[in-house]
Every structure is written in C-alpha cells, then in structure tokens.
Design an enzyme around this catalytic site. Structure first.
Site, mmCIF file in Angstrom:
data_model
loop_
_atom_site.group_PDB
_atom_site.id
_atom_site.type_symbol
_atom_site.label_atom_id
_atom_site.label_comp_id
_atom_site.label_asym_id
_atom_site.label_seq_id
_atom_site.Cartn_x
_atom_site.Cartn_y
_atom_site.Cartn_z
ATOM 1 N N LYS A 40 42.663 45.259 35.262
ATOM 2 C CA LYS A 40 43.652 45.981 36.053
ATOM 3 C C LYS A 40 44.992 46.180 35.341
ATOM 4 O O LYS A 40 45.816 46.952 35.797
ATOM 5 C CB LYS A 40 43.872 45.286 37.399
ATOM 6 C CG LYS A 40 42.630 45.176 38.238
ATOM 7 C CD LYS A 40 41.916 46.499 38.506
ATOM 8 C CE LYS A 40 42.787 47.523 39.175
ATOM 9 N NZ LYS A 40 41.980 48.540 39.889
ATOM 10 N N SER A 257 32.538 38.972 39.318
ATOM 11 C CA SER A 257 32.246 40.411 39.242
ATOM 12 C C SER A 257 31.783 40.784 37.826
ATOM 13 O O SER A 257 30.970 41.696 37.658
ATOM 14 C CB SER A 257 33.465 41.237 39.647
ATOM 15 O OG SER A 257 34.616 40.781 38.996
#
Lengths: 296, 92
Positions: A40, A257
């Site tokens: 991110k 993830s």
C-alpha cells in the site's frame, strides 16, 4: 548530501522465485519490503503526491481516509515524515499490531463498527470529509485513480522488466482492487496474451485480512471485471498453512493474504506448462500478524 | 433464555438481510448451533468440515472475546448479546 526521503524508498521491490512441485514457474513480488511493510505504500504515496501537486493537500489540512490498516500505516508513515497530520477511520476489529503501529506514527484513529467492516469505515470517512472539507484532504482510496495508476506505472512495469517480458499469468487478491486492476491493465497492454486472475476468499466471512469478498461490499469506483481471466477461490485455513510454509521453507515471513496469493498462484501454475511464468504479490509482512495464534 | 446474535454485513445475505437474530440458548455453542439450524446456509461459513467453529471467527459476548472466557462453552444469560466478527476485510 543526498536529499532522499522515505517517499523515495517505495517500489523497485525484488521479484523472487518460489520453489514449487512442478508446472509453471512462480515468482513473488516482495511488496512487504516497501518502507512501511506493505504494497500500500505505492498507492498511498501516489495519492499524497497528487494531493500536494493539485493543491488539495495544503493549508494545514490532515489526511483522512478509511482503511483496514495497511493503507493507513502507509499514510501515517508518510504523514509523519512530511509533517502532515493523519486521521484514519478503522474498523474496531483491526488487529492489535496495526493499531499500535498507527499510534507509533502518531496517527489519530476513528474506530468504526466492526460488524460493518470496511464499508463502515468508508461511510464514516465520507461523512467526516463532507462535514469538514476545510479540515481534511480525503484521498478516498476506493475511488482515487492514483491508487490503480501507482501499479499501472510502477508494479506492472517492474514485473515486466524483472521477468524479461516472459510473464504469462498474474494472480492477486483484491481489497480496493487497485493492485490487481492497475497491474493487470498495464500487463495486458504490454502483451494481450497475459492472463490476469483475481484470487478471492472462498467465503464472505474469512480471515484474509485486507482482502474483500467483492460481491458483498461497496465496490471501488475503478473495479473492472473485464480484466478477469477466471477467478481462484481460497480458504483462510489453506492460506494460513501456505503462509506458515512460506516462512519455514522459503524464508518469506509474510502475512496471510500473501499466503493466499501464493496458494492461488501455485494452484494455477500446477495446471500450466513449464515454460509459463506466474507472478503474484506478497502484500505485507508477517510482523503485522504476530498476535495470530497460527504461528504457535 | 433468549439472547441476541448480531451479524456482520458479510453474512446478512444468509439471514434474509437481518442484522440481528434472536435464539434460545444456554451457551455460545448452543446459540451458534441454533442460528445455523435456523439459517442452514450460514453453517459452512461458521463451522469447518469437522464441525468446529472456524478459527478466524471471533465471537464476542457483550463486547468481550469468548477466548478470554470459556470459549464456545461460555454460559449465557437472558438478554445477552453475542457478536460475530470476522477478521478485518478492507481496502487495506
């Protein structure tokens, strides 16, 4: 003296091979090596720089957005570095590590209803931004084109060069879907034969932190199903097993993830010829999940 | 005794859109069994193949995690509120 800041440390992450049991080769983009520890950083950096360039982030405004943690941590790190306050709407069930890291960077957390998950945080951020336009710069990661463009202009080109143009398949899970959409769009422009396959949690109730079961959430504005070449569903249990295996057998201490992405990528690779090249993303570091009992 | 179970948005498609469901139960386990009996499609999302509560489903009794109490054996009393909370799913 070089005038380098933490913003300059984003991207250009290594592409590493994974040992598999046969089929196509699998490579992972080590995004957990970005400075705040997740993929991110790319989107957060792009959205902040766009805010500064456009003049929307000026006059002492704070950065405000909804996050499940990783984008918030990236904003908080850049904000601290640039002297900009950061306010984050975060579902109250975000894990302890994320909350502590955010506090370490000095960000303000607005806790939102855990039952409403990411949508609750999104609606709260919208409400705060609308009520206080003079106070906040609201990048809105779900609807900001800088999010997917960071991958269109960064991640995709790096993968293209690092695989020496040999990539045949790209696999990644989706939160905002920025990583998948931006990377897939550019890769398909570079070579229309490249298949781009989203990984999705097998159930709307899952433990793949950051990933969203797209059918039951408010979709991002740039969500684009025309880029999907199929879909691979994975369970949380199998993803955790893969996450532990990545640490033990590949020396990659990454989050759940990431385990889910590698699981999807290896399943796809097993069905493909040996000369194919599958690439996926290691989204964040295992340090962000230390309170999970899975490591014991 | 009657207790209320609050459901996350992700699971409301299995409860006809209801955010809360009332059940009669004396323990957390009974409450979840009753819930998944009333809404059978929910079962595979909460329980694994060996019929155990999935490890990532967090259950809170009146705002406190049942892991710090007696797990699924935690006793309930009239008017209790049970919350089912997944690990966070978000925009990352």
């Amino acid at each position: 003296m070089q005038n380098t800041t933490i913003l300059d440390a984003v991207g250009n992450t290594p592409l590493l091979p994974i040992k598999t049991g046969g089929g196509a080769s699998v490579f992972v983009k080590a995004e957990f090596l970005n400075p705040s520890g997740s993929v991110k950083d790319r989107a957060a950096r792009a959205m902040i720089l766009d805010g500064v360039r456009s003049g929307k982030l000026a006059g002492g405004k704070a950065i405000l957005d909804a996050t499940s943690g990783n984008t918030g941590i990236a904003y908080a790190m850049f904000g601290a570095s640039m002297g900009i306050p950061v306010v984050l709407c975060l579902p109250a069930n975000a894990n302890k590590e994320r909350k502590r890291i955010l506090k370490a960077y000095g960000a303000e957390i607005v806790p939102t209803n855990p039952l409403e998950s990411s949508d609750g945080a999104l609606l709260k951020a919208r409400e705060l931004a609308a009520a206080n336009p003079e106070k906040y710069f609201y990048p809105d990661q779900y609807n900001n084109d800088e999010n997917w463009r960071a991958h269109y202009n960064g991640t995709a080109l790096e993968i293209w060069e690092q695989t020496e143009h040999k990539i045949t398949h790209f696999v990644a899970g989706m939160g905002t879907s920025g990583t998948f959409i931006g990377t897939s769009r550019r890769l398909k422009e570079l070579n229309p034969n490249i298949k781009t396959v989203p990984m999705q949690p097998a159930s709307p109730l899952h433990g793949l932190e950051g990933m969203r079961y797209q059918e039951t959430v408010i979709p991002a504005g740039f969500y684009d199903k025309s880029l999907f070449d199929g879909q691979i569903d994975v369970t949380t249990e199998d993803s955790k097993r893969m996450t532990i295996e990545l640490a033990k057998t590949q020396g990659l201490f990454v989050g759940i993830s990431s385990g889910a992405n590698v699981l999807a990528a290896t399943r796809l690779a097993a069905m493909l010829p040996e000369d194919n090249v599958v690439v996926t993303i290691l989204c964040d570091s295992g340090f962000r999940y230390l309170s999970d009992e899975m490591w014991d | 005794m009657a207790i209320t179970i609050q459901l996350p948005t992700a699971l409301r498609t299995f409860t006809d859109g209801l955010s809360e469901v009332s059940v009669e139960a004396a323990t957390i386990d009974e409450a979840l069994r009753q819930l998944t009996k009333n809404y059978a499609d929910l079962k595979r999302h909460l329980f694994d193949d060996s019929d155990k509560l999935r490890s990532f489903v967090n259950v809170y009794l009146n705002d406190e995690d049942i892991r710090s109490q007696n797990g699924v054996g935690t006793a309930l009393k009239q008017g209790d509120t049970v919350m089912l909370i997944p690990a966070i799913a978000g925009g990352r």
